[in-house]
Every structure is written in C-alpha cells, then in structure tokens.
Design an enzyme around this catalytic site. Structure first.
Site, mmCIF file in Angstrom:
data_model
loop_
_atom_site.group_PDB
_atom_site.id
_atom_site.type_symbol
_atom_site.label_atom_id
_atom_site.label_comp_id
_atom_site.label_asym_id
_atom_site.label_seq_id
_atom_site.Cartn_x
_atom_site.Cartn_y
_atom_site.Cartn_z
ATOM 1 N N HIS A 30 5.277 3.249 -8.952
ATOM 2 C CA HIS A 30 4.769 4.559 -8.714
ATOM 3 C C HIS A 30 3.375 4.664 -9.525
ATOM 4 O O HIS A 30 2.849 5.617 -9.099
ATOM 5 C CB HIS A 30 5.950 5.434 -9.276
ATOM 6 C CG HIS A 30 6.012 5.759 -10.551
ATOM 7 N ND1 HIS A 30 6.900 4.914 -11.353
ATOM 8 C CD2 HIS A 30 5.510 6.499 -11.661
ATOM 9 C CE1 HIS A 30 6.884 5.398 -12.718
ATOM 10 N NE2 HIS A 30 5.973 6.221 -12.913
ATOM 11 N N GLU A 39 -17.401 -1.816 -21.383
ATOM 12 C CA GLU A 39 -17.375 -3.013 -20.598
ATOM 13 C C GLU A 39 -16.670 -4.138 -21.121
ATOM 14 O O GLU A 39 -15.933 -4.965 -20.377
ATOM 15 C CB GLU A 39 -19.028 -3.386 -20.388
ATOM 16 C CG GLU A 39 -19.220 -4.669 -19.296
ATOM 17 C CD GLU A 39 -20.835 -4.755 -19.008
ATOM 18 O OE1 GLU A 39 -21.038 -5.828 -18.706
ATOM 19 O OE2 GLU A 39 -21.301 -3.990 -19.415
ATOM 20 N N ASP A 94 11.191 -0.111 -8.710
ATOM 21 C CA ASP A 94 10.065 0.583 -9.231
ATOM 22 C C ASP A 94 9.338 -0.401 -9.862
ATOM 23 O O ASP A 94 9.314 -0.532 -11.122
ATOM 24 C CB ASP A 94 10.426 1.669 -10.144
ATOM 25 C CG ASP A 94 8.962 2.472 -10.422
ATOM 26 O OD1 ASP A 94 8.083 2.335 -9.937
ATOM 27 O OD2 ASP A 94 9.404 3.626 -11.378
ATOM 28 N N SER A 111 4.582 5.293 -18.072
ATOM 29 C CA SER A 111 4.982 4.658 -16.865
ATOM 30 C C SER A 111 4.556 3.370 -16.838
ATOM 31 O O SER A 111 3.335 3.024 -17.073
ATOM 32 C CB SER A 111 4.468 5.464 -15.545
ATOM 33 O OG SER A 111 5.612 6.673 -15.466
#
Length: 259
Positions: free
Chosen positions: A67, A93, A118, A213
């Site tokens: 997700h 960078e 997931d 997550s």
C-alpha cells in the site's frame, strides 16, 4: 470504536507544524536512533515527502508494503537512505536515490481489515554504495517460524500519536512478538497467521502509527515483519500492530529480485 487502518501517510498531508509551533512526535513511545545503528532503514518518498518506511535488501532493492506503492508516481519517487535525519520536503543529493520501478504484489488485497499480501518492492535507478551506514538487512527464510515471545525492534519515522506529524529523527522501539494464535485471537480472526504476524504489548503504549507503513520489524538483526495495519488509536491496549510475514513471501522476493 476502533477501526482498522493502514499506516500510510500521503505526501499532501505531511505537515510539520501546528499553529505555527514545530512538533516532534515519533513511533509510539520510541527513542531517537543514532546514525548507523539501523543501516538498512530508509524513507520512501513521493515529491520529496516521507510516505512510508522500508528496508534495504540489496544494492538496488528496497522492501516495503504494497500500500506504499504508487506506480503512476514512479518518476516522483525517491528513497532517503544512510541517515536518521528525515529532512522532510528536501532531497539531499548525497542521501537520495532515484527510483526506476515500483512493484506491488499482484495478489495484494486492498480491503479492510485483512489487507493480505501487503508487500512491495522498489528498484533503484543506481546501486547503493554500502558502508557503515548503508547495509542490507537479513531476511527471515521461508522455513522460519514466528519468533513468539522474543523481543523485536521496530524503526520508523511514524507518528507518536494519532493526527500527529513525522519526526526529524528515526525512532526505535522494542516490541514483543506475539504467537500466531495470540495474533489471530487479538484481532478476532482478522489477522491471518499464514501472511501476518503481530508485535506490541498487551497493555499497549508502544508500537506503530501513521507513517510507519512498510517499515521493518527485526529480531536479532533479521527482518521478520513489514508494517501493514493496525487499529486506531495507535498502540491501543489489546490490539498489537500487524505486519506482513517476511517468511511467507521469501520466495516471491527472490523471484522478483534474485535476493
């Protein structure tokens, strides 16, 4: 009433101040990590803003949650690595890698509350140069049982509380790994033991929240889980966080990456 939710944080919502005052929440009841302690931990970003956690598994590969994958935004995706400093909204960078491919598990179920499969992968445009602060994590093997009762470590830049904000410094927290049966029972059968494992504490107060997550849960340096979903409020007593079980997807990872 509790509700199941993914722990994703979309870039348009990454606000760092409230009423003009800077706030510094974190993984629920976590502490600051030091540079190099978790050299596999990364921030998955869209348009320069933190979206999810992830882990380095190879010099061109990042493991995260399905997700967290927005394939249409691949040209705007980057990975921040080799530092505990989030630098949200900036793209330093020396610590930013460009993305060439975003892979979501083709059988991912984006439906509450189970969210099966997931898991996702990110391929980098150029290989990372490994050093003391940039290293791949060990992955649990297909035959690895759930390390029930052991202490695991979650790291991430997620909120400390509901409706909070992302912290500047990577957070770390120790969690108890639940047995498969206890995980299943805690979520009344919504956590599927063949694809999920749980970590937290029965009394609550520690664990994952929005922004964590895709992040790694490790035991003795080996990744067993990928942050998937939980219930609100974050780290509530009786409802441990739910993770995609790495051992279940070890062959899938190998098929996609050769790792």
């Amino acid at each position: 009433m509790f509700r199941y939710f993914h722990l994703v944080l979309f870039f348009i919502c990454t606000v760092q101040t409230t009423n003009g005052l800077s706030i510094q929440p974190k993984v629920v009841n976590g502490t600051d990590a030091t540079d190099g302690k978790y050299p596999y931990a990364v921030s998955v970003r869209y348009f320069g803003y933190h979206e999810c956690g992830g882990s380095i598994i190879g010099d061109r590969w990042i493991l995260t949650a399905a997700h967290c994958i927005y394939s249409s935004l691949v040209s705007n995706a980057t990975v921040l690595y080799g530092t505990v400093h989030l630098q949200n909204g900036e793209s330093p960078e020396s610590y930013t890698a460009k993305v060439i491919q975003l892979i979501q598990h083709d059988r991912y179920t984006a439906l509450a509350p189970s969210y099966e499969n997931d898991i996702g992968l990110i391929k980098l445009k150029e290989p990372l140069q490994f050093n003391d602060r940039v290293q791949p994590v060990n992955l649990a093997e297909s035959v690895s049982p759930t390390p029930a009762g052991e202490s695991g470590v979650l790291v991430g830049w997620g909120y400390e509380i509901d409706n909070g904000s992302v912290p500047e410094i990577l957070q770390q927290v120790e969690l108890m790994i639940y047995s498969d049966v206890a995980c299943f029972e805690a979520h009344h059968g919504e956590a599927q033991i063949h694809v999920h494992l749980c970590a937290g504490y029965p009394e609550g107060g520690k664990g994952q929240c929005t922004g964590d997550s895709g992040g790694p849960l490790t035991v003795n340096g080996t990744q067993y889980g990928i942050v998937s979903w939980s219930v609100k409020p974050c780290a509530v007593a009786g409802y441990p966080g739910v993770y995609s079980k790495v051992s279940t997807y070890r062959q899938w990872i190998y098929n996609k990456t050769g790792i």
